[in-house]
Design a protein around this motif. Sequence first.
Motif, PDB file in Angstrom:
ATOM      1  N   GLU A 190       0.839  -1.202   0.000  1.00 13.85           N
ATOM      2  CA  GLU A 190       0.000   0.000   0.000  1.00 13.85           C
ATOM      3  C   GLU A 190       0.871   1.249   0.000  1.00 13.85           C
ATOM      4  N   LEU A 191       1.962   1.184   0.733  1.00 15.09           N
ATOM      5  CA  LEU A 191       2.893   2.305   0.779  1.00 15.09           C
ATOM      6  C   LEU A 191       3.490   2.554  -0.603  1.00 15.09           C
ATOM      7  N   TYR A 192       3.859   1.468  -1.272  1.00 14.15           N
ATOM      8  CA  TYR A 192       4.465   1.586  -2.599  1.00 14.15           C
ATOM      9  C   TYR A 192       3.497   2.214  -3.593  1.00 14.15           C
ATOM     10  N   PHE A 193       2.247   1.786  -3.533  1.00 18.57           N
ATOM     11  CA  PHE A 193       1.278   2.309  -4.501  1.00 18.57           C
ATOM     12  C   PHE A 193       0.945   3.763  -4.239  1.00 18.57           C
ATOM     13  N   ASN A 194       0.995   4.175  -2.988  1.00 11.01           N
ATOM     14  CA  ASN A 194       0.606   5.541  -2.686  1.00 11.01           C
ATOM     15  C   ASN A 194       1.737   6.537  -2.810  1.00 11.01           C
ATOM     16  N   LEU A 195       2.930   6.038  -3.097  1.00  9.03           N
ATOM     17  CA  LEU A 195       4.061   6.958  -3.227  1.00  9.03           C
ATOM     18  C   LEU A 195       3.856   7.932  -4.376  1.00  9.03           C
ATOM     19  N   SER A 196       3.312   7.388  -5.468  1.00  7.06           N
ATOM     20  CA  SER A 196       3.155   8.258  -6.635  1.00  7.06           C
ATOM     21  C   SER A 196       1.686   8.424  -6.963  1.00  7.06           C
ATOM     22  N   ALA A 197       0.861   8.489  -5.912  1.00 12.05           N
ATOM     23  CA  ALA A 197      -0.574   8.485  -6.169  1.00 12.05           C
ATOM     24  C   ALA A 197      -1.124   9.867  -6.457  1.00 12.05           C
ATOM     25  N   ASN A 198      -0.249  10.755  -6.843  1.00 14.20           N
ATOM     26  CA  ASN A 198      -0.724  12.043  -7.344  1.00 14.20           C
ATOM     27  C   ASN A 198      -1.530  12.797  -6.295  1.00 14.20           C
ATOM     28  N   GLY A 199      -0.889  13.047  -5.196  1.00 16.39           N
ATOM     29  CA  GLY A 199      -1.526  13.887  -4.201  1.00 16.39           C
ATOM     30  C   GLY A 199      -2.200  13.130  -3.084  1.00 16.39           C
ATOM     31  N   GLU A 200      -2.395  11.835  -3.243  1.00 14.90           N
ATOM     32  CA  GLU A 200      -3.014  11.087  -2.142  1.00 14.90           C
ATOM     33  C   GLU A 200      -1.929  10.672  -1.181  1.00 14.90           C
ATOM     34  N   GLY A 201      -2.205  10.837   0.071  1.00 17.22           N
ATOM     35  CA  GLY A 201      -1.180  10.542   1.063  1.00 17.22           C
ATOM     36  C   GLY A 201      -1.262   9.119   1.565  1.00 17.22           C
TER      37      GLY A 201
END
Lengths: 413, 534, 367
Positions: A192-203
């Motif tokens: 989940e951390l990996y996917f949210n790293l570049s989630a365009n503004g989502e923390g």
Amino acid sequence: MIRRLFAAALIALIAASLGGCRYSHEITEMAYAVALGIDKEGDDIAVSVQFAKPLSISGGSGGGESSGGSSQEGEEGGAKNKNTTVLTVKSKDIFTALTAAENNLSKEINLSHVKLLLFSKDIAQDGISDYVKQFMKSSQFSPNTYTAVSLCKAEEYMKTANPSLEINPAKYYTLLFSNNDNNYMPSATLRELYFNLSANGEGEVLPVANLSNDESNEESKSGEDGYYAGELSVGGENEADVSGMAVLSGGRLKQILSTKDALYYHMLTGKLREIYFIIPSVKEEGQHITLRLTQGKKPELGAEEVGENPKLSAKVCLNGEIVKCPDSDFNELGIDGLNELASSYIKEQLESFLEYTKNASGTDVTGFGKFAKMHFSDWCGWSLYNWQDKFMRAEFSVTANVNITREGLVYSG
Amino acid sequence: MGKWQSFLDFHKTEEGYILKEQDKPYKSPPEQNINVFKSVNKNFEKIKEFMNYPQSGDLIIRWLKVVLPDRTADAFIFYFDGLSSRDNIGHFVLKPLMQMTAIMPPKCPEEEYISRQLITQNDVVPSKTFKQAIELVCFGGCGIFVDGISVCYVADVKGWEKRSLQKPITEGSVLGPQEGFTELIRMNTALIRKTIKDSNLVIENMTVGNKSQTPCALMYIKDLANDSMVKEVKKRLAQVDADYIFTTEELESFLEDSNLKLVPQILATERVDRASMELCDGNVVLMVNGSPFALVMPATFFTFMKTPDSRYMRMPYANLLQLVHYISLIISVILPGLFIVITQYHHEMIPTDLLYALEASFEITPFSTLIELVVLEISFELLREAEIKIPNIGGPSISIVGALILGQAAVSANIVSPIIIIIVAFTAVGSLSTPNYSLGIAFRIMKFVYIFASAIAGFLGFTICLFLHMAMLCTTKSFGVRFLSPIAPRTREGFLRTAFIGRDYKKTSKPDYNNSKQDPDADIKTDKGGDDGE
Amino acid sequence: MTVNKRIINFGKYETASVLVNALIVKVLLGLPQLLCKQTGNAAWMVALISGLAFLVLVLFIMRLYKRFPNKNIITISEELGGSALKWFAAVLIILPLIFKGAITLRLSAETINLITPYRIPSFLTAVLVGIVIIAVAYKGTEGAVRLHAVFVPVIVAALILVIIASCSSFRLSNLFPLWGLGEKEVIKTSASAILMYSDLIYILLLYPYVKSEKVFGRAVGWGVVLAVIIQLAIVLGYVLTTQYPESGELFMPVYQVSRIIRLGDNSQSIEAIFYPVWISSSLLYLTLTQTFVVEILGQASKTKYEKLFIVPTLAAMFVIGYMPKSVTYAMQVSQKASPILFICTVALPILIMIFAYIKNRRMPYDT
């Protein structure tokens, strides 16, 4: 036919001798890491690896002896936890640190059973994207490994964590960080951390670990109620505490939030478990109403308008049960009145939480971006919209719906 | 093949070669296929020569006089003591020959007089050649030579000691009939005949073994069995070129498609009901005198996996048992290999709690997992063989020794880990639960191959071994029928109906894999009220 | 219809299994990741569109093929243009088959090396796989195809289980924006995705072995439909569990999906289920390819000693497979070569059949 069998046997022999058993590893040749922590040491990093001692966990012979290690062996904190040992190595890179650590061990390090990845606050503030990508590239780490931010040094936390109800440290970490019953901390896996790293503004939110009564936490001003990790003095054998949440954006730590904020986060994201919620009494000063709240329907988040000032909505439905209610409040308000009181109170708190996190961290913690994305037909449009910037101008509209369904075993009033 | 033959024979000892030389008889046996003489004395000399009299102490020759219409002739009877019934010889051969001739006047020519009027035994064969006469006498007949008649009359007076009908030893069942075959072929065919009261049941008599002339019976139901299948079996039987064949097991190795394949291709059953059911499914059954096992062909994997109980139990119980059998077979072959894969290569598959328990138990043993596993598997195989060979008296001591060696002592001495004992025990139980003994042995052998393949290359080696094993099974045939029917190839019945037990009243057609002749009215289903419509 | 006088008879089940496995190998090797890289979230749309286009193509080929019962493409070529055309067709089919086999051999060896925690050298893996190929190719077409009937249902069941078990990680928001990187990209990628279906050649080579024309038609229909559904399910499952842009970066997508499966807190890595699935799928594909190469060579040269071709052709596969310096380069070569492979294995046989059809137009069906 005999010739064919002979040829087959010869080929099998060649295959066997080419391969042999040299790529196999006995279980007894491996040292199984349970947790991995990363601290900052000047320009380098200090990688701490916590190993389990199977013999002492299983009650076998030879338990209680620590294996070799380089700098800090963990005698101070390790004396409390005889089932693990912590090894710390300084290096510029995680895997070179692990390779160096193997020189001091008789066994080969196996990372496939690592349950926890702990990043210290300093490392988190510098950014953890590179580390996360490194871990995801390796086939040894499971994507379901739990991650956390530590306010104290990761090494100290691992040495001090002393499970009092389990022998197996892996089980302790799994039960603690999987968040099956806890509303005061989120659960975050490596994936989940990996996917949210570049989630365009989502923390991304991570649980926060700390040692109890640690005075190093000077973070955030939020939270009239609630406490931060390490603030609560519980007592007991285990001085390690995991409470609250850390907000990251683009892999960098932005904000530390308290347990109350974590609770509101769970309400908004639909991960709420059973919670005992306190509302101040309207009739009697100093008194409070206690409700047992559970998730009713899944909360409905949405982006009603996307433009320069996006309009974001959240609808939360909770079921309640009266645990404690002063008679005056109950008689005056009745069930419907209590519903309205609870709903309006929670609505205020949620709106306050959203505004605060938006302003303090500049991050879409709750994940409204997923719903805003639906207004766009392609990725190009979404990227050009620049959600991170637009989110700062977003207006929230929260609807909380508390439905008290039960009064418990004794009628109130 | 010559060069390879010499390479393979390279390590034979001199003694072997000498023995081989001496195997060749120095003198060829006397030709027996000559006609019987009229002179009784000449016949007597020939009988002495052919049947090694008086060296063969059990050959009894008894002289007598027979009163014929116009003369009194010398005669003798010859039979094997122990093989023939003395009572039958006395009552139905000697008494009529010696006493009845005086009472009953002849009403037909001399040659027919003896067989049609005198000897009252139910089966009398007039043999014109010594060969035929001797063959019948060797099988329990009583030969009669009369001076002046160039025929030898052989009365069927079989009377050797035989085992009575007993429960099948290798195929026990809880429900259903408990009759097993015996060593006597005629009794066995009678058991089949009384079970299948179908006039189309054909039982062809033939012999195998150039010298042993062992009788065997080929059975099939004429309007069910595939004609080319029957023809193929007969062809293979005719091509059997061996001097002595005594049992069905020996014959099986001559008949099957490939001796070197690990799996059996012919089913051997001891049960009368099983053989009858296979006949009714359109298969061919072969029995040999002297062996209580019947050979059923063709046989697929699912033929071996069916048990007698599966036909007699209610459908849900039968299917549960079938499932247990499949699971036990799979466990018996792949469990040790999988264990090696997981503990040597894929530690991430083991739950962490179990991993620590395993490490604690393996830490104190001196050997690697592979060696422990192989040694224990071999020990168990030794124990199993010892249990079969040991006399009943010593049976309990083997159990104690096995339990002590493989269990308590080895673990207490930290030679092996308790986990390995559990794995070996599960594997053994799985192997013993396999319905068919031959198939169980085949998979026991493969188990070792899986262990070594897994030890070499982990899941890659395991999967490659599984792949090659399946390739071998897919290309194995039993009289033209693929071993894995109906998986590969798929037949009309489908996998589920073959692998598991359906409802009997819905079973309206014969199995498709053997291309048997189907009942033209087979599609008419019985109506049961549509409660469980499919 | 010409009576099939061969001893080997495949049914609907085996034929369909061959087609399903050929597509599964492609999907397991990284098709979802490739589609996500090119179209973002809309990869599932590309899988659907290209699958439907593939179905239409197959229907067209089947219509053509009906005129040539129990004949494979080599026989048709020989009847059309004699020995010269026969050899031309044979070479143009064998070379792509060897190339595909070589690349798949290399990629399977490398991926097995990469995803397993122990590092057996990829060349050793390839050698072990090569031994299996020789053993199964020696058994002939029957052995190779019947194995599909045994393994493919298990592979399909395992893949479906992986998708179902990972459904707790599905996020509908991963499907948005709906058109991914844009409508143009979706259409462009769909068109180029059809070029990856060069495994249609197996249909053209299996026909003489199938029981009857009716069975063949049904088998191909079922096989293609099932294959397309599985492909779509896997791509959709991947898109739902993995958000863009990471979905375009992950190696071995189905393996990555299997890694996220959790069955309770105390369960460990279920992804090990993926190893035998992938290994057996690639073994099936490679053995079948090798078997067909040997058979085509045998048929073209009219020799009964076709088994002698096994080792040389396998050696050629090894040499070609280990020419690219890295896995990434091998994948790029494979993608770039897919149009040429498609032309040789699909377009050329279609052309031959069209010409043969025109030539035989006035002749009735061979009954």
